[in-house]
Motif scaffolding. Structure first.
Motif, mmCIF file in Angstrom:
data_model
loop_
_atom_site.group_PDB
_atom_site.id
_atom_site.type_symbol
_atom_site.label_atom_id
_atom_site.label_comp_id
_atom_site.label_asym_id
_atom_site.label_seq_id
_atom_site.Cartn_x
_atom_site.Cartn_y
_atom_site.Cartn_z
ATOM 1 N N ARG A 192 -1.523 -7.836 -2.219
ATOM 2 C CA ARG A 192 -1.407 -8.242 -0.818
ATOM 3 C C ARG A 192 -2.008 -9.626 -0.598
ATOM 4 O O ARG A 192 -1.458 -10.469 0.112
ATOM 5 N N GLU A 193 -3.164 -9.868 -1.228
ATOM 6 C CA GLU A 193 -3.807 -11.171 -1.115
ATOM 7 C C GLU A 193 -2.875 -12.284 -1.611
ATOM 8 O O GLU A 193 -2.766 -13.350 -0.986
ATOM 9 N N ARG B 176 -10.597 -3.988 -7.568
ATOM 10 C CA ARG B 176 -9.781 -5.191 -7.337
ATOM 11 C C ARG B 176 -10.287 -6.368 -8.158
ATOM 12 O O ARG B 176 -9.502 -7.138 -8.716
ATOM 13 N N LEU C 116 -9.302 -5.861 -11.830
ATOM 14 C CA LEU C 116 -7.872 -6.075 -11.996
ATOM 15 C C LEU C 116 -7.499 -7.543 -11.832
ATOM 16 O O LEU C 116 -6.593 -8.040 -12.509
ATOM 17 N N ALA C 117 -8.212 -8.247 -10.964
ATOM 18 C CA ALA C 117 -7.927 -9.673 -10.786
ATOM 19 C C ALA C 117 -8.176 -10.429 -12.082
ATOM 20 O O ALA C 117 -7.381 -11.305 -12.475
ATOM 21 N N ARG D 181 -14.856 -2.103 -6.410
ATOM 22 C CA ARG D 181 -14.854 -3.215 -7.364
ATOM 23 C C ARG D 181 -13.608 -3.251 -8.237
ATOM 24 O O ARG D 181 -13.446 -4.152 -9.064
ATOM 25 N N GLU E 69 0.832 -1.203 0.000
ATOM 26 C CA GLU E 69 0.000 0.000 0.000
ATOM 27 C C GLU E 69 0.869 1.255 0.000
ATOM 28 O O GLU E 69 0.584 2.230 -0.708
ATOM 29 N N GLN F 262 -5.661 1.276 -4.850
ATOM 30 C CA GLN F 262 -6.296 0.408 -3.857
ATOM 31 C C GLN F 262 -6.563 -0.983 -4.409
ATOM 32 O O GLN F 262 -6.317 -1.991 -3.744
ATOM 33 N N GLY F 263 -7.082 -1.046 -5.631
ATOM 34 C CA GLY F 263 -7.407 -2.341 -6.210
ATOM 35 C C GLY F 263 -6.182 -3.207 -6.400
ATOM 36 O O GLY F 263 -6.182 -4.401 -6.071
ATOM 37 N N LEU F 264 -5.120 -2.614 -6.950
ATOM 38 C CA LEU F 264 -3.903 -3.393 -7.180
ATOM 39 C C LEU F 264 -3.236 -3.763 -5.865
ATOM 40 O O LEU F 264 -2.740 -4.897 -5.712
ATOM 41 N N GLY G 157 -4.676 -4.306 -2.954
ATOM 42 C CA GLY G 157 -5.423 -5.401 -2.333
ATOM 43 C C GLY G 157 -5.171 -6.730 -3.014
ATOM 44 O O GLY G 157 -5.016 -7.772 -2.359
ATOM 45 N N LEU G 158 -5.103 -6.706 -4.340
ATOM 46 C CA LEU G 158 -4.861 -7.936 -5.096
ATOM 47 C C LEU G 158 -3.472 -8.486 -4.825
ATOM 48 O O LEU G 158 -3.297 -9.691 -4.574
#
Length: 381
Positions: A346-347, A302, A305-306, A300, A8, A339-341, A343-344
Motif C-alpha cells: 500500500r505504501e 512490514r 519484508l521491506a 515489525r 488488504e 498485514q506486513g505485505l 502495508g508495504l
C-alpha cells in the motif's frame, strides 16, 4: 487485518500456501512445555517467553481466538487453552490461518505431533498437506541401522530415493546450517572421501550427521533427487553458529548446481538481504522469511519484508510459517505476513512506485502462486 483497501482485502481472502511448516502437539501441554515451544531459546529461571515479542503477540492476536480479551494474562490464556483441549485449540488456530496447502517437514517429529494429514484435517475447508523429507534424518537412520563405510554412499542414495518416492512428498530439506554451516568446500566429494568420512562417522556410533564431507555428499545427493531443496538459513536455536548460516557462503555451490533444482532458503533472518541478493542473481534461488514474522510480531513484519523485498524479483519470495509445536504460530505467522505485505505494498502504491494491479499480483505471487510454480503440486491441490 487493519485497513479496508483492495490490497488488504486481496491478502485477507487469499488462500495461502505455507511451503514450510511442522506438526503441532496433539495433547494438552503444561505451562513450562508451552513456554518452551514459543521460544528458540530456553525457559530460564525468573523469566518467561511470554515476556518477549512473540509472547506478547500470542496474547494480543491469539487470545481472541480462544474467546479471551486481547492481551489476556498468560495464566488466563493457558487456563483457557487447557479448558478447550488440544483438538479444539488446534482446529481454531489452524482454520483461522486461512491456509489451503501445507508442506510439512516430517524430519523432526517426536511423539505427540500431528501428521501432515492430521494437520490438514484440523485446518478444514479442503486444506491439503504434502511432505518434505529431511535428508539428515534419512542418513542418520542409515547410520543407526549399520552400514559398511564403502557402502554408505549407495545405501544412503537408495534410502533417499525410497523416501522421496512416498506418496505426497514434494521436496527435500537439509539442516546443514545446524550441522556444519554453509562455509563448506562446494565441490562434490569423491567416492574415496565419502568412504573415509563414513568410516570416521561410524566409529563415533553413526549418530548425528555433522561430518562436513557427508553433509556435502548429502547436498549433492539432494540435487540428484530432482525435487526442490529447502535449506534452513539464519535464525534458529543456539545449536547454530549464526555467522556460518549466512546463505552467501553457498555462492560457489550455487554456481556449480545452476540449472538443476530449485533451492529455497528458509527463514533467513538476519540474512534476508543476503537471501534477496542470491535470489536476484541465481535463477534457482527462492526464499522466505518464515518464522521471523511471528517472532518479531505483526508490528515489525512490514520492516522485515521491506528489507527482504528491496531487490528481490517478485516471483522469488514465498510464504511460510515454519510453525512448530503450538498451533498459534499458524494464524500468527499468516496474520503477520498478510498485514506486513499489505502495508508495504500500500505504501508503494500510495507513493506511485507500484500500480494497484501490480501490487495485487505481487500479493498473489508471494502468498500462493510462487509456491505453486516451484513445487508443481498434483492436480488435487
Amino acid at each position: 487485518m487493519s485497513g479496508t483497501g483492495p490490497i488488504e482485502e486481496e491478502l485477507a481472502a487469499l488462500p495461502l500456501v505455507d511451503h514450510h511448516c511442522h506438526g503441532v502437539v496433539t495433547g494438552d501441554v503444561t505451562t513450562r512445555r508451552f513456554e518452551s515451544l514459543i521460544t528458540e531459546g530456553e525457559v530460564w529461571p525468573g523469566m518467561s517467553p511470554f515476556d518477549s515479542p512473540v509472547g506478547v503477540a500470542v496474547r494480543r492476536y491469539c487470545a481472541p481466538l480462544l474467546d479471551l480479551p486481547r492481551h489476556a494474562p498468560a495464566e488466563d490464556y493457558l487456563a483457557r487453552r487447557a479448558e478447550l483441549g488440544a483438538a479444539e485449540v488446534n482446529r481454531r488456530f489452524l482454520s483461522a490461518a486461512g491456509t489451503e496447502v501445507f508442506c510439512v517437514d516430517t524430519g523432526y517429529a517426536p511423539d505427540g505431533l500431528t501428521t501432515p494429514g492430521e494437520l490438514a484435517g484440523a485446518a478444514g475447508g479442503g486444506a491439503v498437506a504434502h511432505e518434505v523429507v529431511r535428508l539428515e534424518s534419512v542418513a542418520e537412520a542409515v547410520g543407526v541401522a549399520g552400514v559398511e563405510p564403502d557402502e554408505y554412499a549407495e545405501t544412503f542414495r537408495a534410502a533417499a530415493w525410497e523416501a522421496v518416492g512416498r506418496p505426497g512428498v514434494v521436496a527435500v530439506k537439509s539442516v546443514a546450517a545446524y550441522r556444519t554451516g554453509f562455509d563448506l568446500d562446494p565441490a562434490r566429494p569423491t567416492a574415496e572421501e565419502v568412504t573415509a568420512a563414513a568410516r570416521r562417522w561410524s566409529a563415533t556410533g553413526g549418530g548425528r550427521l555433522d561430518d562436513p564431507v557427508l553433509v556435502r555428499h548429502l547436498l549433492w545427493t539432494a540435487v540428484e533427487l530432482g525435487l526442490p531443496l529447502q535449506l534452513h538459513t539464519g535464525f534458529g536455536d543456539n545449536d547454530i553458529r549464526l555467522h556460518r548460516a549466512d546463505p552467501t557462503h553457498l555462492t560457489d555451490w550455487l554456481h556449480l548446481t545452476a540449472g538443476t533444482v530449485p533451492v529455497l532458503l528458509l527463514h533467513c533472518w538476519p540474512y534476508q538481504r543476503q537471501a534477496a541478493y542470491l535470489s536476484a542473481v541465481f535463477e534457482q534461488v527462492y526464499f522466505d522469511v518464515g518464522l521471523t514474522l511471528h517472532y518479531v510480531g505483526p508490528g515489525r513484519a512490514r520492516a522485515v519484508l521491506a528489507e527482504a523485498m528491496e531487490i528481490t524479483p517478485f516471483r522469488k519470495l514465498l510464504y511460510s510459517s515454519d510453525a512448530y509445536g503450538v498451533a498459534e504460530f499458524f494464524p500468527l505467522g499468516a496474520l503477520a505476513f498478510r498485514q506486513g505485505l499489505a502495508g508495504l505494498l500500500r505504501e508503494r502504491v500510495d507513493a506511485d512506485e507500484l500500480s494497484l494491479p501490480d501490487a495485487l499480483r505481487i500479493a498473489q505471487w508471494a502468498g500462493r502462486e510462487n509456491a505453486l510454480r516451484v513445487y508443481r503440486f498434483s492436480d488435487d491441490t
